[in-house]
Each structure stands twice: as structure tokens, then as C-alpha cells.
Design an enzyme around this catalytic site. Sequence first.
Site, mmCIF file in Angstrom:
data_model
loop_
_atom_site.group_PDB
_atom_site.id
_atom_site.type_symbol
_atom_site.label_atom_id
_atom_site.label_comp_id
_atom_site.label_asym_id
_atom_site.label_seq_id
_atom_site.Cartn_x
_atom_site.Cartn_y
_atom_site.Cartn_z
ATOM 1 N N GLU A 1 -2.039 0.639 -9.946
ATOM 2 C CA GLU A 1 -2.601 -0.344 -10.696
ATOM 3 C C GLU A 1 -3.355 -1.554 -10.096
ATOM 4 O O GLU A 1 -4.171 -2.186 -10.496
ATOM 5 C CB GLU A 1 -1.367 -0.670 -11.768
ATOM 6 C CG GLU A 1 -2.095 -0.882 -13.072
ATOM 7 C CD GLU A 1 -0.738 -1.386 -14.176
ATOM 8 O OE1 GLU A 1 -0.694 -0.369 -14.818
ATOM 9 O OE2 GLU A 1 -0.440 -2.401 -14.294
ATOM 10 N N HIS B 1 10.296 22.449 -0.795
ATOM 11 C CA HIS B 1 10.449 23.853 -1.279
ATOM 12 C C HIS B 1 9.321 23.961 -2.590
ATOM 13 O O HIS B 1 9.149 24.806 -3.130
ATOM 14 C CB HIS B 1 11.586 24.328 -1.850
ATOM 15 C CG HIS B 1 12.469 24.333 -0.598
ATOM 16 N ND1 HIS B 1 12.794 25.674 -0.018
ATOM 17 C CD2 HIS B 1 13.332 23.359 0.016
ATOM 18 C CE1 HIS B 1 13.833 25.305 1.165
ATOM 19 N NE2 HIS B 1 14.169 23.803 0.990
ATOM 20 N N LYS C 1 -5.163 0.866 -24.318
ATOM 21 C CA LYS C 1 -4.688 0.132 -25.391
ATOM 22 C C LYS C 1 -5.462 -0.288 -26.425
ATOM 23 O O LYS C 1 -5.151 -0.008 -27.512
ATOM 24 C CB LYS C 1 -4.213 -1.315 -24.601
ATOM 25 C CG LYS C 1 -2.898 -1.290 -23.767
ATOM 26 C CD LYS C 1 -2.467 -2.366 -23.396
ATOM 27 C CE LYS C 1 -1.249 -2.586 -22.321
ATOM 28 N NZ LYS C 1 -0.621 -3.928 -22.160
HETATM 29 O O1 PA5 Z 1 1.979 -4.400 -14.897
HETATM 30 C C1 PA5 Z 1 1.622 -4.212 -15.772
HETATM 31 O O2 PA5 Z 1 0.933 -5.491 -16.154
HETATM 32 C C2 PA5 Z 1 1.670 -3.265 -17.103
HETATM 33 O O3 PA5 Z 1 2.286 -2.313 -16.578
HETATM 34 C C3 PA5 Z 1 2.640 -4.084 -18.242
HETATM 35 O O4 PA5 Z 1 3.823 -4.223 -17.534
HETATM 36 C C4 PA5 Z 1 2.834 -3.127 -19.216
HETATM 37 O O5 PA5 Z 1 1.544 -2.721 -19.612
HETATM 38 C C5 PA5 Z 1 3.544 -3.605 -20.309
HETATM 39 O O6 PA5 Z 1 3.040 -4.975 -20.891
HETATM 40 P P1 PA5 Z 1 3.741 -5.951 -21.783
HETATM 41 O O7 PA5 Z 1 4.833 -6.583 -20.687
HETATM 42 O O8 PA5 Z 1 2.863 -7.108 -21.958
HETATM 43 O O9 PA5 Z 1 4.546 -5.142 -22.872
#
Ligand code: PA5
Length: 475
Positions: free
Chosen positions: A302, A331, A445
Site C-alpha cells: 500500500e 515444499h 470503498k
Molecule cells: O492503512 C490504511 O490506511 C488502511 O488499511 C486502513 O487502515 C483501513 O482501510 C481501515 O481504515 P479505518 O481505520 O479508517 O477504518
Amino acid sequence: MRLTDDLRKQLRVTVDYTNMTDKYLGEKGISQKTLEAHKKLAKEAHAYVTSNRGKDELFMGWTELPYNQDEIVADILETAKGIRKKFEYFVVLGIGGSALGPSMAFSALCHLHYNDLPKSKRKGPKFYVEDNVDPVRMKELLDVIDVKKTCFNVISKSGATSETMTQYLIVSDLLKKAGCDLKEHLVFTTDAARGNLVKISKELGGVKSFVLGDGVGGRFSELSPVGLLPAAVLGIDIKLLLKGAAYMDKLCKAPDLKKNPALVSATLQYIAMKEGKNIGVMMPYSENLRYLSDWYAQLWAESLGKNVTLSGEKCNVGQTPVKALGVTDQHSQVQLYTEGPYDKVVTFLSVGSYKEKSPIPHGCENIPDVGFLGGHTMEELIQAENKATAYALTKAGRLNYTVNVPEINEFTLGELLYYFELQTAYAGAMLNIDTFNQPGVEAGKKATFALLGKPGYEGQRKELDNAAPDPAYIV
Ligand code: PA5
């Protein structure tokens, strides 16, 4: 654990990048000349990260988490004590950066069958992290917990994530139906002022809440209350976790590749990416570190998977993280890593001393294929297999390096987390991208909002309906 300077040194996590170099890999390896040629870029990346430390506006607040949480840690420890006394189950409701860290620390530092242990052998309540909206999983969680005896830690920075808020709606409804006072069963970890959990807390008369600071994104939040509260509930020494992170920070102060483990691995990964090594395999030789690969996969993917540079030019960068487990995946996947395309870097996480050795008894002496194992330990076997796999990959000209973890405990886990976070920040700076945003996550989303009829997304709903599958292409 009393930390002396000697103990810190003994517990120091190190990076061995011998098997990335041409010395061992021949022409497939990275030469000293290439590394030298990247020294300037590495120095600039180090300077960028160092000069922006703690800046909330750049989402770099995470760098200071080992140092600025004394009051928060005290509050967390107090709250955790109360939770341990009062509840039999502790359930984290969250997803992505709000769930992967708590799962990873749980599996790294607790008994591998923690929930199956009798109460007297556990330091805290039974523990679950619910990071999916699979209806079967939700129902089957409810089959094994009693909501009246459960504390739910709702972790969401935005309080608007469909998955987490769906789970919240389900459990709050159940708590109401069971006649429970909701605020007694909930703890929120969320943004200080914005976000729906702040509103909900007010409506419920003040739910105990911890703040996820402005400058700390989800995937960099394990050392914030997101990870610290669940860890403390489990009896994990969170102060030691933070001390380990601070120690790694100290080890990474120098802008010099020879002295900074996170900088050297970021630079090697950067060079590898530029040479088309688009896959990064994380292979811990430890069941306890199995979920560290999941946590790392989010951090690396990410953060680095971006399509525009900081200067606004188009790019498509990043490296696909793959999770593997030693020895299990020897394996299954290692055949590909040894003989398939030259498109990977393998990171081994090797453990110096396991908390159990498990001696292998003598037996089957008349069957040499089996008898030779007797008298060794399982620790020796797993370590030998780790070394053997690294050797085989190296012989086959495959880039690989090893992160050595002397033993797995709170201190070394803190070191590892901070090391990988810094490595990611340096690599992002070298790629000249925004390491801390995630616009690509938003698209999915929003489409979900449209499909479920959230007001304001009508246009996208039409678009989605028009893009329905063409029956002509369904066989
Ligand atoms: O790393 C990130 O920003 C995302 O993975 C968020 O943690 C995830 O989308 C959850 O978002 P939120 O904390 O607003 O529920």
C-alpha cells in the site's frame, strides 16, 4: 526484562545481505559499484525521512511513537487491567491497518494455541481479530463468544469503513438485545475529533476511547493505541515493544549504507525493483512470525504501489509482496523461487534462538533415512533448513537476504516493526512517491457505497449497473 547495553546488543536485529551481492551470485548479484552508485540517492532518502520526522501533515507522526506516548501507555495499561479483570473475550473489530498489527503481535508473542489454553495459563481474555465481513465468520465468532462477557475494541480512524461499521452495528444490536450497557463493552480507537466513532461515543454517553493521531496512517499504527491496547490486554510488555523500536531507530541514524540496516535493505530493494524484480517474498522461519508477513505485505504494497511521483509525473511503481513460511513453503513455493523467472527478492526472517528446542529422540537406527535425525533438536532442523534454502537460492543466482532475529520477544518485535517501517519510508523516498497515501484503496470503498445505496453515490451506481457482465461472455 532489565535492559542493559549488553542485552540490547545481544538482542540486536541485523541484516545480512551477502546473498544479494555479486560476490556470491556472480552476474546476477548487485555489485559494489552499483551499490556505490546509489549512495547519493540513499543519503537523500535518509535526509528526507529524517528531516520530516514527526510531521503530521506528511503522515510521518509514526516516527515519534516510541518516544511520545508515556501518558497514553499509562492509560492503556490501566484500561487493559480493567478489561482483563472483567471480560472473558476481547474482540478487535477493524480491517487493514486497524487489524493486521494486532493479529501479528498476538501470533508473534502469545502461545500459538492461546485461545485453547485454560484460563489459568492465559494472561488475558480469549482474543479474536475480525478483519472480514464474511457472514459465516461473523456468525461463527458469535457461536464461540458470549457478548455479555466480551469487550469489543472498535478500531477505525475514519469510523466510516463499511466492514468495521457493519461489525459494530451487529455487535451493538446484540449487546442492546442482551440488556448490556453498550459503553461498558466497547473501547474505540479512532481519530481525535473527526470520524463517526466520536459521534457514536457521545451518543452512548462517553465510550472509553483512544486516539489514533493525525500523522499516523493505519499501516504505520501498530505502535500506537491501535496495536498497544490489544497487546496490553494480552499481557504483552508494550513498554519493551516501544524500547525495541527506539533501539532500531538509533541503529538507523546514520546515512551510511554500512551502518544503517533499514537504509541498506531499502537501497538493495530499490536497485532490485529497477532491475525488474517485481516480487518481494517474505519468508519467516517461525510460526510466531507467520503473520508478520501479512502485516508487512500491507505496509510494502500500500505504501509503494503508486502511479504518480511527488513531482507529478506518471509512474507505476511498487513490488508485489508474497507471503511464504519456512519450512512449510519449501515444499510448495521454493521450486518456483529456485528455477522460475528471475523476478524476485526473497527476505528470510531467521531466528537465532527459539523459545523451545524440542529434542528429537533417537529411534529407527536401522533406517538411515530416519535415524540420522535422532539426537538433534527441531530448532537445529529448522535452522538448517533455513540455511539450506538460502544456500540453494544463492547457488541458483537468486537475490535473497536475511534479517536475523536473535530471539522473538517484545524488544526484538519492536525492532523489526520499526526497521520495516523505516525501510518502507526510505524506499518510498527513493522512488519519489507519496509513501503514506492510498488513493487506490478508495476506489473500491466508493464502489461498495454505490452498490449498497449510500446517498451521494447514485451516479456511480448507474455506471456499475451499465458495466454488468455481458451474458455473451459467460460460459
Ligand atoms: O492503512 C490504511 O490506511 C488502511 O488499511 C486502513 O487502515 C483501513 O482501510 C481501515 O481504515 P479505518 O481505520 O479508517 O477504518
